[in-house]
Design a protein around this motif. Sequence first.
Motif, mmCIF file in Angstrom:
data_model
loop_
_atom_site.group_PDB
_atom_site.id
_atom_site.type_symbol
_atom_site.label_atom_id
_atom_site.label_comp_id
_atom_site.label_asym_id
_atom_site.label_seq_id
_atom_site.Cartn_x
_atom_site.Cartn_y
_atom_site.Cartn_z
ATOM 1 N N ARG A 131 1.147 -1.315 -0.604
ATOM 2 C CA ARG A 131 0.424 0.311 -0.052
ATOM 3 C C ARG A 131 0.612 1.592 0.023
ATOM 4 O O ARG A 131 0.925 2.103 -0.736
ATOM 5 C CB ARG A 131 -1.295 0.640 1.627
ATOM 6 C CG ARG A 131 -1.260 0.789 1.398
ATOM 7 C CD ARG A 131 -2.965 1.003 0.334
ATOM 8 N NE ARG A 131 -3.957 0.502 0.464
ATOM 9 C CZ ARG A 131 -4.606 0.249 -0.567
ATOM 10 N NH1 ARG A 131 -5.147 0.305 -1.679
ATOM 11 N NH2 ARG A 131 -5.516 -0.772 -0.178
ATOM 12 N N GLU A 132 2.933 0.948 0.745
ATOM 13 C CA GLU A 132 3.033 2.797 0.602
ATOM 14 C C GLU A 132 3.194 2.432 -0.369
ATOM 15 O O GLU A 132 3.393 4.022 -1.314
ATOM 16 C CB GLU A 132 4.060 2.362 2.140
ATOM 17 C CG GLU A 132 3.831 2.029 3.395
ATOM 18 C CD GLU A 132 4.823 2.073 4.312
ATOM 19 O OE1 GLU A 132 4.438 2.467 5.579
ATOM 20 O OE2 GLU A 132 5.629 1.459 3.684
ATOM 21 N N TYR A 187 -0.430 7.381 4.894
ATOM 22 C CA TYR A 187 0.821 6.570 4.184
ATOM 23 C C TYR A 187 1.359 7.826 3.639
ATOM 24 O O TYR A 187 2.880 7.129 4.348
ATOM 25 C CB TYR A 187 -0.327 6.193 3.679
ATOM 26 C CG TYR A 187 -0.839 4.959 3.676
ATOM 27 C CD1 TYR A 187 -0.034 3.612 3.892
ATOM 28 C CD2 TYR A 187 -1.695 4.731 3.638
ATOM 29 C CE1 TYR A 187 -0.618 2.144 4.578
ATOM 30 C CE2 TYR A 187 -2.492 3.142 3.297
ATOM 31 C CZ TYR A 187 -2.631 2.215 4.512
ATOM 32 O OH TYR A 187 -2.587 0.918 4.582
ATOM 33 N N ARG A 200 4.279 8.143 6.886
ATOM 34 C CA ARG A 200 4.696 6.900 6.977
ATOM 35 C C ARG A 200 5.807 7.084 5.963
ATOM 36 O O ARG A 200 7.442 7.193 6.192
ATOM 37 C CB ARG A 200 4.305 5.965 6.838
ATOM 38 C CG ARG A 200 3.752 5.487 7.941
ATOM 39 C CD ARG A 200 2.491 4.312 7.934
ATOM 40 N NE ARG A 200 1.778 3.616 7.970
ATOM 41 C CZ ARG A 200 0.475 3.066 8.475
ATOM 42 N NH1 ARG A 200 0.926 2.129 7.639
ATOM 43 N NH2 ARG A 200 0.134 3.035 9.594
#
Length: 220
Positions: free
Chosen positions: A156-157, A187, A190
């Motif tokens: 997903r990142e 996200y 992150r």
Amino acid sequence: MAAHLLLVDDDPGIRLALQAYLEDEGFGVTTARNAIEGLELAEKHQPDLVITDIMMPQVDGYRFLQKLRALPRFRYTPVVFLTAKGQTADRIQGYRHGCDAYMPKPGDPEELVAIVRNLLDRSRQVQSEIVSLVSELNHRPAPVAIEAIDLDLTPREQEVLLLVYAGLMNKEIAGRLERSTRNVEKYVSRLLAKTGTSSRTELVRFALEHGLVSPGSAAG
């Protein structure tokens, strides 16, 4: 060179009227009577932006957009939904399917032109910034090999990183991935933390320099 648009609508009156108006505004316009024809003409003419109705026979606008986005060339091409469906739930569904703007029928042609110009300008700006970054990397005084790095990004990142690299904002990414904007913001935060960067531009530069994305991954 004038931008080229693809207009998909099963109503011949609307098709002809909008085509005439858009051409008077300086755009090149190809028209399609339905989604199937629209996909064929999209691949043939490679439009800079697509305007499509939703309520069409055989294949509706949502499915058309899904098929269009599945083609790498059109993954990030601006798309405007032009439709009689104007409820909030309908607009949300449109954004979730990846449209960039939504204009109910009957609409003001001047407003449509303003939307089209805005989306095209933004698309050109994003592409220009990417080209500048790639050019800067390719024209340094001394050859510098890309330093590959493994940040252990989740799938997903990595997906969010590619969409950031393509120039999409958090709200647009949220619509594309069918997630909340707040979730996307987490996200992105992150990614900034993992790369030690403090802005989206720095993140894109870092991703290019360390092989996390390739210049061709945002094509289209």
